[in-house]
Design a protein around this motif. Structure first.
Motif, PDB file in Angstrom:
ATOM      1  N   CYS A 184       0.845  -1.192   0.000  1.00 51.75           N
ATOM      2  CA  CYS A 184       0.000   0.000   0.000  1.00 51.75           C
ATOM      3  C   CYS A 184       0.882   1.243   0.000  1.00 51.75           C
ATOM      4  CB  CYS A 184      -0.911   0.011   1.226  1.00 51.75           C
ATOM      5  SG  CYS A 184      -1.985  -1.445   1.356  1.00 51.75           S
ATOM      6  N   PRO A 185       0.587   2.213  -0.893  1.00 53.15           N
ATOM      7  CA  PRO A 185       1.437   3.397  -1.020  1.00 53.15           C
ATOM      8  C   PRO A 185       1.233   4.396   0.114  1.00 53.15           C
ATOM      9  CG  PRO A 185      -0.446   3.585  -2.478  1.00 53.15           C
ATOM     10  CD  PRO A 185      -0.532   2.219  -1.830  1.00 53.15           C
ATOM     11  N   ASN A 186       2.064   5.428   0.088  1.00 46.98           N
ATOM     12  CA  ASN A 186       1.951   6.578   0.993  1.00 46.98           C
ATOM     13  C   ASN A 186       2.199   6.226   2.449  1.00 46.98           C
ATOM     14  OD1 ASN A 186       1.166   8.183  -1.275  1.00 46.98           O
ATOM     15  ND2 ASN A 186      -0.882   7.307  -1.087  1.00 46.98           N
ATOM     16  N   SER A 187       3.195   5.390   2.690  1.00 49.05           N
ATOM     17  CA  SER A 187       3.588   5.066   4.059  1.00 49.05           C
ATOM     18  C   SER A 187       4.742   5.992   4.456  1.00 49.05           C
ATOM     19  CB  SER A 187       3.987   3.590   4.151  1.00 49.05           C
ATOM     20  OG  SER A 187       4.137   3.204   5.500  1.00 49.05           O
ATOM     21  N   ILE A 188       5.505   5.617   5.480  1.00 51.73           N
ATOM     22  CA  ILE A 188       6.572   6.490   5.964  1.00 51.73           C
ATOM     23  C   ILE A 188       7.618   6.732   4.875  1.00 51.73           C
ATOM     24  CG2 ILE A 188       6.231   5.788   8.369  1.00 51.73           C
ATOM     25  CD1 ILE A 188       8.839   4.133   8.080  1.00 51.73           C
ATOM     26  N   GLN A 189       8.174   7.913   4.850  1.00 50.88           N
ATOM     27  CA  GLN A 189       9.201   8.314   3.887  1.00 50.88           C
ATOM     28  C   GLN A 189       8.781   8.002   2.445  1.00 50.88           C
ATOM     29  OE1 GLN A 189      13.226   7.029   4.978  1.00 50.88           O
ATOM     30  NE2 GLN A 189      12.594   6.813   7.110  1.00 50.88           N
ATOM     31  N   ASP A 190       7.492   8.141   2.147  1.00 46.84           N
ATOM     32  CA  ASP A 190       6.939   7.874   0.813  1.00 46.84           C
ATOM     33  C   ASP A 190       7.150   6.442   0.342  1.00 46.84           C
ATOM     34  OD1 ASP A 190       5.872  10.451   0.414  1.00 46.84           O
ATOM     35  OD2 ASP A 190       7.864  11.207  -0.130  1.00 46.84           O
ATOM     36  N   SER A 191       7.288   5.519   1.278  1.00 47.84           N
ATOM     37  CA  SER A 191       7.451   4.105   0.931  1.00 47.84           C
ATOM     38  C   SER A 191       6.080   3.443   0.802  1.00 47.84           C
ATOM     39  CB  SER A 191       8.273   3.404   2.021  1.00 47.84           C
ATOM     40  OG  SER A 191       7.556   3.394   3.240  1.00 47.84           O
ATOM     41  N   TRP A 192       6.095   2.152   0.498  1.00 44.18           N
ATOM     42  CA  TRP A 192       4.896   1.315   0.457  1.00 44.18           C
ATOM     43  C   TRP A 192       4.937   0.381   1.662  1.00 44.18           C
ATOM     44  CZ3 TRP A 192       1.587   0.482  -4.098  1.00 44.18           C
ATOM     45  CH2 TRP A 192       1.863   1.361  -5.138  1.00 44.18           C
ATOM     46  N   SER A 193       3.849   0.256   2.405  1.00 45.66           N
ATOM     47  CA  SER A 193       3.776  -0.706   3.504  1.00 45.66           C
ATOM     48  C   SER A 193       3.394  -2.069   2.941  1.00 45.66           C
ATOM     49  CB  SER A 193       2.756  -0.265   4.559  1.00 45.66           C
ATOM     50  OG  SER A 193       1.476  -0.084   3.972  1.00 45.66           O
ATOM     51  N   VAL A 194       3.957  -3.134   3.524  1.00 40.59           N
ATOM     52  CA  VAL A 194       3.692  -4.494   3.062  1.00 40.59           C
ATOM     53  C   VAL A 194       2.764  -5.194   4.055  1.00 40.59           C
ATOM     54  CG1 VAL A 194       4.719  -6.729   2.467  1.00 40.59           C
ATOM     55  CG2 VAL A 194       5.912  -4.603   1.867  1.00 40.59           C
ATOM     56  N   TRP A 195       1.758  -5.870   3.532  1.00 43.07           N
ATOM     57  CA  TRP A 195       0.748  -6.582   4.314  1.00 43.07           C
ATOM     58  C   TRP A 195       0.622  -8.001   3.795  1.00 43.07           C
ATOM     59  CZ3 TRP A 195      -2.266  -3.749   7.937  1.00 43.07           C
ATOM     60  CH2 TRP A 195      -2.016  -2.367   7.948  1.00 43.07           C
ATOM     61  N   VAL A 196       0.248  -8.924   4.661  1.00 44.78           N
ATOM     62  CA  VAL A 196      -0.128 -10.272   4.230  1.00 44.78           C
ATOM     63  C   VAL A 196      -1.597 -10.201   3.823  1.00 44.78           C
ATOM     64  CG1 VAL A 196      -0.481 -12.653   4.982  1.00 44.78           C
ATOM     65  CG2 VAL A 196       1.579 -11.420   5.668  1.00 44.78           C
ATOM     66  N   ASN A 197      -1.943 -10.827   2.719  1.00 48.85           N
ATOM     67  CA  ASN A 197      -3.316 -10.776   2.231  1.00 48.85           C
ATOM     68  C   ASN A 197      -4.231 -11.536   3.189  1.00 48.85           C
ATOM     69  OD1 ASN A 197      -5.729 -10.867   0.843  1.00 48.85           O
ATOM     70  ND2 ASN A 197      -4.753 -11.142  -1.146  1.00 48.85           N
ATOM     71  N   ALA A 198      -5.122 -10.791   3.836  1.00 51.09           N
ATOM     72  CA  ALA A 198      -6.083 -11.373   4.778  1.00 51.09           C
ATOM     73  C   ALA A 198      -7.505 -11.277   4.236  1.00 51.09           C
ATOM     74  CB  ALA A 198      -5.969 -10.667   6.127  1.00 51.09           C
ATOM     75  N   GLY A 199      -7.624 -11.091   2.911  1.00 54.22           N
ATOM     76  CA  GLY A 199      -8.948 -10.972   2.306  1.00 54.22           C
ATOM     77  C   GLY A 199      -9.491  -9.564   2.342  1.00 54.22           C
ATOM     78  N   VAL A 200      -8.663  -8.585   2.716  1.00 59.47           N
ATOM     79  CA  VAL A 200      -9.055  -7.176   2.749  1.00 59.47           C
ATOM     80  C   VAL A 200      -8.228  -6.468   1.676  1.00 59.47           C
ATOM     81  CG1 VAL A 200      -9.188  -5.091   4.169  1.00 59.47           C
ATOM     82  CG2 VAL A 200      -9.506  -7.344   5.224  1.00 59.47           C
ATOM     83  N   ASP A 201      -8.898  -5.927   0.652  1.00 61.86           N
ATOM     84  CA  ASP A 201      -8.177  -5.322  -0.472  1.00 61.86           C
ATOM     85  C   ASP A 201      -7.400  -4.065  -0.098  1.00 61.86           C
ATOM     86  OD1 ASP A 201      -9.118  -7.286  -2.165  1.00 61.86           O
ATOM     87  OD2 ASP A 201     -10.788  -6.079  -2.917  1.00 61.86           O
ATOM     88  N   GLN A 202      -7.917  -3.293   0.844  1.00 60.52           N
ATOM     89  CA  GLN A 202      -7.294  -2.029   1.249  1.00 60.52           C
ATOM     90  C   GLN A 202      -7.190  -2.012   2.782  1.00 60.52           C
ATOM     91  OE1 GLN A 202      -6.304  -0.132  -1.396  1.00 60.52           O
ATOM     92  NE2 GLN A 202      -7.357  -1.557  -2.757  1.00 60.52           N
ATOM     93  N   PRO A 203      -6.237  -2.747   3.370  1.00 56.05           N
ATOM     94  CA  PRO A 203      -6.172  -2.882   4.828  1.00 56.05           C
ATOM     95  C   PRO A 203      -5.896  -1.565   5.544  1.00 56.05           C
ATOM     96  CG  PRO A 203      -4.204  -3.782   3.801  1.00 56.05           C
ATOM     97  CD  PRO A 203      -5.148  -3.449   2.694  1.00 56.05           C
ATOM     98  N   ALA A 204      -6.455  -1.456   6.729  1.00 55.25           N
ATOM     99  CA  ALA A 204      -6.238  -0.324   7.644  1.00 55.25           C
ATOM    100  C   ALA A 204      -6.566   1.016   7.004  1.00 55.25           C
ATOM    101  CB  ALA A 204      -4.811  -0.333   8.178  1.00 55.25           C
ATOM    102  N   GLY A 205      -7.562   1.034   6.122  1.00 53.53           N
ATOM    103  CA  GLY A 205      -7.988   2.286   5.511  1.00 53.53           C
ATOM    104  C   GLY A 205      -7.067   2.802   4.423  1.00 53.53           C
ATOM    105  N   ASN A 206      -6.082   2.009   4.014  1.00 51.66           N
ATOM    106  CA  ASN A 206      -5.210   2.414   2.916  1.00 51.66           C
ATOM    107  C   ASN A 206      -5.986   2.401   1.607  1.00 51.66           C
ATOM    108  OD1 ASN A 206      -2.334   2.687   3.937  1.00 51.66           O
ATOM    109  ND2 ASN A 206      -2.868   0.692   4.786  1.00 51.66           N
ATOM    110  N   SER A 207      -5.429   3.049   0.587  1.00 48.35           N
ATOM    111  CA  SER A 207      -6.018   2.979  -0.749  1.00 48.35           C
ATOM    112  C   SER A 207      -4.895   2.803  -1.756  1.00 48.35           C
ATOM    113  CB  SER A 207      -6.830   4.242  -1.057  1.00 48.35           C
ATOM    114  OG  SER A 207      -5.995   5.380  -1.019  1.00 48.35           O
ATOM    115  N   GLY A 208      -5.228   2.263  -2.911  1.00 46.90           N
ATOM    116  CA  GLY A 208      -4.234   2.049  -3.951  1.00 46.90           C
ATOM    117  C   GLY A 208      -3.354   0.839  -3.723  1.00 46.90           C
ATOM    118  N   CYS A 209      -3.774  -0.097  -2.869  1.00 48.57           N
ATOM    119  CA  CYS A 209      -2.964  -1.279  -2.559  1.00 48.57           C
ATOM    120  C   CYS A 209      -2.947  -2.237  -3.748  1.00 48.57           C
ATOM    121  CB  CYS A 209      -3.507  -1.992  -1.328  1.00 48.57           C
ATOM    122  SG  CYS A 209      -3.551  -0.954   0.150  1.00 48.57           S
TER     123      CYS A 209
END
Length: 196
Positions: A151-176
């Motif tokens: 998911c984009p727009n994390s710290i220092q303009d990085s992408w946060s990595v998530w394990v797929n838990a069946g949620v397309d946009q985890p924790a309110g992120n968008s563009g994942c």
């Protein structure tokens, strides 16, 4: 960069091989799972995206892509890519620390696929899964068959990595984006202690 070049060469070879005339199919033995490298980096595969051919970075108890500075303490100068190894179903960051930093995923309704690591005696989150990590036949890292999202727009303009838990946009992120996490053997691993 060397790991990326090796994988690009391997993928090109496979692509070229598929264009050659094929012999009649013959019975073959059951394929065996990919050998588990002793130490490996992760290369992300998602064609035509901003995350294609990126490497996992580790910092602040989480995993990222395109993180400019992880502030890890390493034996030699780090290129920023995190190195991992598997042991008895657990996934660990490659280091000389004892106990090592261990990766977990929280696929509960609250965690939504949170992917991070704990250090030393630090307890994992309540719903954390510590085991079940492995490589599939193609050499992609997974947790009991579950893949990954970035998911984009994390710290220092990085992408946060998530394990797929069946949620397309985890924790309110968008563009994942979903991607394959290809393990690429690291024959000269750099032992690092990553920030908590």
């Amino acid at each position: 960069m060397q790991i990326k070049n090796i994988l690009v060469s391997q993928l090109a070879a496979v692509g070229l091989a598929s264009a050659l005339p094929q012999a009649s199919p013959t019975p073959t033995a059951t394929p065996t799972p990919a050998a588990t490298p002793s130490a490996f980096n992760i290369l992300t595969l998602r064609s035509a995206s901003d995350i294609h051919f990126n490497e996992f970075n580790a910092a602040l108890g989480s995993v990222f892509l395109q993180l400019p500075n992880n502030n890890a303490t390493c034996d030699t100068t780090s290129d920023g890519a995190a190195t991992f190894y598997l042991s008895e179903g657990g996934l660990y960051l490659y280091s000389n620390s004892n106990p090592p930093q261990q990766l977990y995923a929280d696929r509960s309704g609250m965690g939504q696929g949170k992917f991070g690591y704990v250090t030393g005696a630090q307890p994992p989150p309540r719903n954390a899964e510590l085991t079940g990590w492995g490589l599939d036949d193609a050499g992609n890292l997974n947790l009991d068959g579950a893949g990954f999202l970035a998911c984009p727009n994390s710290i220092q303009d990085s992408w946060s990595v998530w394990v797929n838990a069946g949620v397309d946009q985890p924790a309110g992120n968008s563009g994942c984006l979903g991607f394959s996490a290809r393990a690429v053997e690291n024959t000269d691993p750099n032992a690092c202690l990553y920030t908590e």
